[in-house]
Design an enzyme around this catalytic site. Structure first.
Site, PDB file in Angstrom:
ATOM      1  N   LYS A 280      13.200 -13.877 -12.404  1.00  0.00           N
ATOM      2  CA  LYS A 280      13.202 -12.635 -13.586  1.00  0.00           C
ATOM      3  C   LYS A 280      11.837 -12.285 -14.059  1.00  0.00           C
ATOM      4  CE  LYS A 280      14.139  -9.071 -11.518  1.00  0.00           C
ATOM      5  NZ  LYS A 280      14.597  -9.763  -9.740  1.00  0.00           N
TER       6      LYS A 280
ATOM      7  N   LYS B 209       6.455  -3.948  -4.625  1.00  0.00           N
ATOM      8  CA  LYS B 209       7.863  -3.596  -4.842  1.00  0.00           C
ATOM      9  C   LYS B 209       8.751  -3.453  -3.418  1.00  0.00           C
ATOM     10  CE  LYS B 209      11.811  -2.157  -6.429  1.00  0.00           C
ATOM     11  NZ  LYS B 209      12.257  -2.876  -7.267  1.00  0.00           N
TER      12      LYS B 209
ATOM     13  N   GLU C 278       8.548 -13.525 -12.289  1.00  0.00           N
ATOM     14  CA  GLU C 278       7.677 -12.366 -12.428  1.00  0.00           C
ATOM     15  C   GLU C 278       7.079 -11.781 -12.952  1.00  0.00           C
ATOM     16  OE1 GLU C 278       8.883 -10.163  -8.660  1.00  0.00           O
ATOM     17  OE2 GLU C 278      11.563 -10.250 -10.307  1.00  0.00           O
TER      18      GLU C 278
ATOM     19  N   ARG D   3       4.272   0.651  -5.748  1.00  0.00           N
ATOM     20  CA  ARG D   3       4.879  -0.364  -4.829  1.00  0.00           C
ATOM     21  C   ARG D   3       3.433  -1.456  -4.966  1.00  0.00           C
ATOM     22  NH1 ARG D   3       6.917   2.234  -0.397  1.00  0.00           N
ATOM     23  NH2 ARG D   3       4.860   1.045   1.008  1.00  0.00           N
TER      24      ARG D   3
ATOM     25  N   GLU E 189      18.047 -16.193 -10.263  1.00  0.00           N
ATOM     26  CA  GLU E 189      17.989 -14.875 -10.515  1.00  0.00           C
ATOM     27  C   GLU E 189      17.547 -14.969 -11.805  1.00  0.00           C
ATOM     28  OE1 GLU E 189      17.509 -12.852  -8.758  1.00  0.00           O
ATOM     29  OE2 GLU E 189      17.175 -11.057 -10.162  1.00  0.00           O
TER      30      GLU E 189
ATOM     31  N   CYS F 299       0.576  -1.011  -0.154  1.00  0.00           N
ATOM     32  CA  CYS F 299      -0.363   0.068  -0.294  1.00  0.00           C
ATOM     33  C   CYS F 299       0.467   1.398   0.076  1.00  0.00           C
ATOM     34  CB  CYS F 299      -0.817  -0.107   1.338  1.00  0.00           C
ATOM     35  SG  CYS F 299      -1.744  -1.488   1.638  1.00  0.00           S
TER      36      CYS F 299
ATOM     37  N   ASN G 154      -1.402   1.947   6.213  1.00  0.00           N
ATOM     38  CA  ASN G 154      -0.276   0.208   5.462  1.00  0.00           C
ATOM     39  C   ASN G 154      -0.594  -0.359   6.609  1.00  0.00           C
ATOM     40  OD1 ASN G 154      -0.412   2.169   3.591  1.00  0.00           O
ATOM     41  ND2 ASN G 154       1.827   2.604   3.681  1.00  0.00           N
ATOM     42  N   GLY G 155      -0.837  -2.061   6.730  1.00  0.00           N
ATOM     43  CA  GLY G 155      -0.054  -2.877   8.004  1.00  0.00           C
ATOM     44  C   GLY G 155      -1.347  -3.840   8.289  1.00  0.00           C
TER      45      GLY G 155
ATOM     46  N   TRP H 149      -3.024  -2.184  -1.392  1.00  0.00           N
ATOM     47  CA  TRP H 149      -2.328  -3.940  -1.581  1.00  0.00           C
ATOM     48  C   TRP H 149      -3.177  -4.818  -0.951  1.00  0.00           C
ATOM     49  CZ3 TRP H 149       0.303  -8.172  -0.248  1.00  0.00           C
ATOM     50  CH2 TRP H 149       0.530  -9.064  -0.942  1.00  0.00           C
TER      51      TRP H 149
ATOM     52  N   HIS I 245      19.724 -35.164 -11.326  1.00  0.00           N
ATOM     53  CA  HIS I 245      18.815 -35.469 -10.135  1.00  0.00           C
ATOM     54  C   HIS I 245      17.208 -35.379 -10.581  1.00  0.00           C
ATOM     55  CE1 HIS I 245      22.778 -36.754  -8.623  1.00  0.00           C
ATOM     56  NE2 HIS I 245      23.257 -35.432  -8.823  1.00  0.00           N
TER      57      HIS I 245
HETATM   58  C1  AGP Z   1      12.488  -9.206  -7.476  1.00  0.00           C
HETATM   59  O1  AGP Z   1      13.090  -9.152  -8.677  1.00  0.00           O
HETATM   60  C2  AGP Z   1      11.546  -9.113  -6.808  1.00  0.00           C
HETATM   61  N1  AGP Z   1      10.728  -7.135  -6.243  1.00  0.00           N
HETATM   62  C3  AGP Z   1      11.162  -9.406  -4.811  1.00  0.00           C
HETATM   63  O2  AGP Z   1      11.760 -10.902  -5.323  1.00  0.00           O
HETATM   64  C4  AGP Z   1      12.254  -8.602  -3.781  1.00  0.00           C
HETATM   65  O3  AGP Z   1      13.785  -8.605  -4.382  1.00  0.00           O
HETATM   66  C5  AGP Z   1      12.411  -8.667  -2.243  1.00  0.00           C
HETATM   67  O4  AGP Z   1      11.128  -8.642  -2.290  1.00  0.00           O
HETATM   68  C6  AGP Z   1      13.346  -8.547  -1.841  1.00  0.00           C
HETATM   69  O5  AGP Z   1      13.191  -7.149  -1.595  1.00  0.00           O
HETATM   70  P1  AGP Z   1      14.288  -6.092  -0.937  1.00  0.00           P
HETATM   71  O6  AGP Z   1      15.308  -6.378  -1.969  1.00  0.00           O
HETATM   72  O7  AGP Z   1      13.311  -4.788  -1.086  1.00  0.00           O
HETATM   73  O8  AGP Z   1      14.238  -6.251   0.555  1.00  0.00           O
END
Ligand code: AGP
Length: 608
Positions: A485, A603, A488, A27, A481, A2, A100-101, A74, A504
Site C-alpha cells: 500500500k 487498476k 504503490e 483503470r 500488504e 486501457c 485493449n490488449g 495505458w 537474517h
Molecule cells: C493492489 O493495491 C494493487 N492494485 C495490485 O497489486 C492488485 O492487487 C493486483 O493487480 C491484483 O488485482 P486483482 O485482484 O484485480 O486480480
C-alpha cells in the site's frame, strides 16, 4: 489498463463518450482519444495525458455525431504520445478502431501489410490491426473484422467504426473484457460496467471469441466464424452513486471507510450462527468435491496474493487441508503438479488480471477443481471457474486495493470454516468464529476513528524514503500488504517481512530514525514481536506499532501506537490492515501523490 467506450443511438454522443472515459480513469492511462462519424467521414481527436486535455481539444475543435468510439490508453507498444493514442484509423481514414490488449504477431503482420501497400503513422500494434481490417474490407465490416482477427495472435477487446457504415459499431473480445449496455434504441460498449451504469443496468457480457454488430435498431452477437450466439441480458449490480466520490477527497479513502459496510455485504446471507455454518451458495454445486479436497493451491497477484497468504493460515488451521499460495505469474509457467483432489482458488478483485486468468486456465486444463473469489460480477475469471463466490463489496475504484482485501479475508475465513466443519472443526468453535466475524464491521469502525491520529503520525515521516513492515503468523501477510500500500501510492520504498526474518539481513537497513511498522497485537507470538521491536530500537529505528487496545505495556517500547479491539488471532488481519491502509493513504496525500491514480499503475492488469 486501457479503457474502451463506444456509443451508437439517437443522442449526440460526444459528452456520453467523454463521461464514459472519466468513469474508466481509475483503470490507469496516459493518453486518450475519440473518433466519430460525422458528415460521412471519420473525425478523430487525440491527446497525450489526462482526459481533460482531450476535453479541451474537443472544445476547441468539436466532434458531433451519434456514433463514436473513445479510448484511454495505458502504453504497451509505443510511448504515451498523441501519435500513439487511440483511436487509430486505417491508411484510407475510413475505418477507426480502439483496442485493449496486445497483438503478439503485430511485427510480422505490419511487414506483410507494408508489402501490400499499407502505410503506418504510429508505433502501435493497434494500428496494425485496423489496417488488417482495412485490407480485408470489401464493404462488409463484420466480415473484414472476422478475417482480420483470424490472423491475429494475442489478446484484444476492440470497437470498430467505419465512415461507410455511419451508425454501426463492431466489437469483439479475446482476453480483454468488453460488455454491451442495452438501452432504449441506444447501446454503449465498454471495458467495464462503470461506463455503462448511468445509461442502463442491462448488459450483455461478451465472452472470448465473440463479437457483436450494433446499430441503433438492434444488435446481433456472433462467433468469429460468423455463427450467431444467443446471449443473456444480465443486470449490472451496482449504482452510479457507488462509483462516485460521495464527498470523499479520494476513492481510496472512501473505500477504506466503506469497509464496515462492504464487510457486512460480503457476510450477508452467508452466516448461520445457530448451525455454526458458513453458507456459500456459489460453491454448492461442488460441495462434494470440496469435502474430498486433499490440497489447495491459492493463486493471485498483488494484494489478492497477500489475502491468499492469510487464507493459507486459515485453511490449514481451521480445515487442516495442506494449502500453498502461488504468484499466478509463476504458477502458470511452473509445470505445476495437480493430483486428484487438488483445488485451485483464484482470488481477483477485478476478475480480469491476465496472469491470474492464465493460472486458472492452466489449473483447469490439468484437472484441478477451479474456484474463484472475485468481486466484479460477470468478469472473465468468474465466468471461467467451475464455481465461485462474489465478494459483493461494490466497485473498487481506487487503484490501491483496500475494501476488496478485507472482503477477500472474510470470504477465506468463511470458506475455511465451511471446509473445517466438513472435517474436524466443531460446531461451537465455528459458532464463536462466525460470531466474531459478524462483529468485525463494528470493530473496523473503532479503528477508522484513529484516522486523524494516523494522519498526524504520517506527517512526521513524509520525507522518509525507506520503511520496514514486520509481522508474524497471520499478520506476516498484513505486513506485506502494508508495505505494498505504502509503496504503490506514496512511492516510498517499503519492504514487508516476517518479523523474525529481519535479523537474517534486513536489520542492516535500520539506521537512525528509520520508520519500522510492527504488527504487535496480542497473540501467540506477541513476546517474540516485542523482542524484534527492541532489536530495532537498539539501532535507532522509529517504531510504529499496531497493538491490541488496553495493552498499556507496549507504549514504553515504541514511538507510536495504533490500536485494534480484541479479536481472535485468525481474524486479526481484518483489523490490523486498516491502520496500515490509512498510514499509506495519509502519507501519499502528504507527499502530494495521485492517490487514486498512482503513476505507472493500472487498476486491472489485463496484460502479462
Ligand atoms: C493492489 O493495491 C494493487 N492494485 C495490485 O497489486 C492488485 O492487487 C493486483 O493487480 C491484483 O488485482 P486483482 O485482484 O484485480 O486480480
Amino acid at each position: 489498463m486501457c479503457g474502451i467506450v463506444a456509443y451508437t443511438g439517437h443522442k449526440a454522443c460526444t459528452r456520453i463518450l467523454l463521461e464514459g472515459l472519466k468513469r474508466l480513469e481509475y483503470r490507469g492511462y496516459d493518453s486518450a482519444g475519440m473518433a466519430m462519424v460525422q458528415e460521412g467521414v471519420l473525425a478523430v481527436r487525440r491527446a497525450a495525458g489526462r482526459i481533460s486535455a482531450l476535453e479541451q481539444l474537443i472544445g476547441e475543435d468539436p466532434l458531433e455525431g451519434v456514433t463514436g468510439i473513445a479510448h484511454t490508453r495505458w502504453a504497451t507498444h509505443g510511448a504515451p504520445t498523441k501519435k500513439n493514442a487511440h483511436p487509430h484509423l486505417d491508411d484510407t481514414g475510413r475505418i477507426g478502431l480502439v483496442h485493449n490488449g496486445i497483438i503478439e504477431n503485430y511485427t510480422a503482420l505490419k511487414t506483410w501489410l507494408q508489402s501490400q501497400g499499407k502505410s503506418f503513422r504510429s508505433e502501435t500494434d493497434s494500428e496494425v490491426l485496423v489496417n488488417l481490417i482495412s485490407h480485408f474490407y470489401q464493404g462488409n465490416l463484420v466480415d473484414a473484422v472476422q478475417k482480420a482477427l483470424g490472423e491475429v495472435k494475442g489478446t484484444y477487446g476492440i470497437a470498430v467504426v467505419s465512415a461507410d457504415h455511419p451508425n454501426t459499431i463492431v466489437a469483439a473480445r479475446k482476453g480483454s473484457p468488453l460488455l454491451l449496455g442495452v438501452g432504449e434504441n441506444e447501446y454503449v460498449v465498454a471495458s467495464d460496467a462503470s461506463a455503462i451504469v448511468e445509461h442502463t443496468t442491462s448488459a450483455v457480457y461478451l465472452d472470448d471469441g465473440e463479437m457483436v454488430e450494433i446499430t441503433p435498431e438492434g444488435f446481433r452477437t456472433l462467433t468469429l466464424d460468423n455463427n450467431l450466439v444467443s446471449k443473456e441480458l444480465e443486470n449490472i449490480e451496482f449504482s452510479l452513486q457507488q462509483i462516485e466520490l460521495d464527498g470523499y477527497e479520494h476513492f481510496m479513502l472512501k473505500e477504506i471507510f466503506e469497509q464496515p459496510v462492504s464487510v457486512q455485504n460480503t457476510l450477508r446471507g452467508r452466516v448461520d450462527l445457530e448451525a455454526g455454518q458458513a453458507i456459500l451458495g456459489g460453491l454448492q454445486n461442488v460441495a462434494g468435491q470440496l469435502s474430498k479436497a486433499k490440497r489447495i493451491i491459492i493463486t493471485a497477484c498483488g494484494t489478492a496474493w497477500h489475502a491468499g497468504l492469510v487464507g493459507e493460515f486459515l485453511l490449514e488451521h481451521l480445515a487442516r487441508i495442506p494449502t500453498e499460495v502461488e504468484y499466478a505469474s509463476e504458477f502458470r509457467y511452473r509445470n505445476p503438479i495437480i493430483e486428484p483432489g487438488t483445488v485451485v482458488i483464484a482470488i481477483s478483485q477485478s476478475g480480469e488480471t491476465a496472469d491470474t486468468l492464465a493460472a486458472l486456465r492452466e489449473a483447469k486444463q490439468r484437472g484441478a477443481l477451479a474456484l474463484g473469489i472475485v468481486n466484479v460480477v460477470g468478469s472473465t475469471i468468474a465466468r471461467e471457474t467451475n464455481a465461485g463466490v462474489y465478494l459483493h463489496c461494490g466497485p473498487e475504484i481506487g487503484v490501491a486495493s483496500t475494501k476488496a482485501f478485507s472482503s477477500q479475508l472474510v470470504m477465506l475465513a468463511l470458506l475455511a470454516i465451511e471446509l473445517g466443519r466438513q472435517r474436524s472443526l466443531d460446531q461451537q468453535q465455528a459458532r464463536e468464529l462466525l460470531g466474531h466475524l459478524s462483529g468485525i464491521p463494528g470493530k473496523i469502525e473503532k479503528v477508522l476513528a484513529q484516522s486523524d491520529q494516523i494522519r498526524q503520525v504520517a506527517q512526521l515521516y513524509l520525507q522518509r524514503e525507506h520503511w520496514l513492515f514486520l509481522g508474524r503468523g497471520y499478520n506476516y501477510p498484513v505486513a506485506l500488504e502494508g508495505a505494498l500500500k505504502l509503496k504503490e501510492i506514496s512511492y516510498s520504498h517499503a519492504e514487508g517481512l516476517p518479523a523474525a526474518e529481519m535479523k537474517h539481513g534486513p536489520i542492516a537497513l535500520i539506521n537512525e530514525g528509520m520508520p519500522t511498522v510492527f504488527i504487535a497485537t496480542s497473540g501467540s507470538q506477541y513476546e517474540k514481536v516485542l523482542s524484534n521491536i527492541e532489536e530495532v530500537r537498539a539501532r535507532g529505528g522509529k517504531i510504529l506499532a499496531v497493538a491490541t487496545e488496553n495493552n498499556a505495556q507496549i507504549h514504553k517500547h515504541v514511538d507510536h501506537v495504533f490500536t485494534i479491539p480484541e479479536i481472535p488471532e485468525p481474524l486479526s488481519p481484518l483489523l490490523t490492515v486498516v491502520p496500515l491502509q490509512l498510514l499509506a493513504y495519509h502519507t501519499a496525500v502528504g507527499r502530494d501523490c495521485a492517490v487514486d491514480k498512482p503513476r505507472n499503475l493500472a487498476k486491472s492488469v489485463t496484460v502479462e
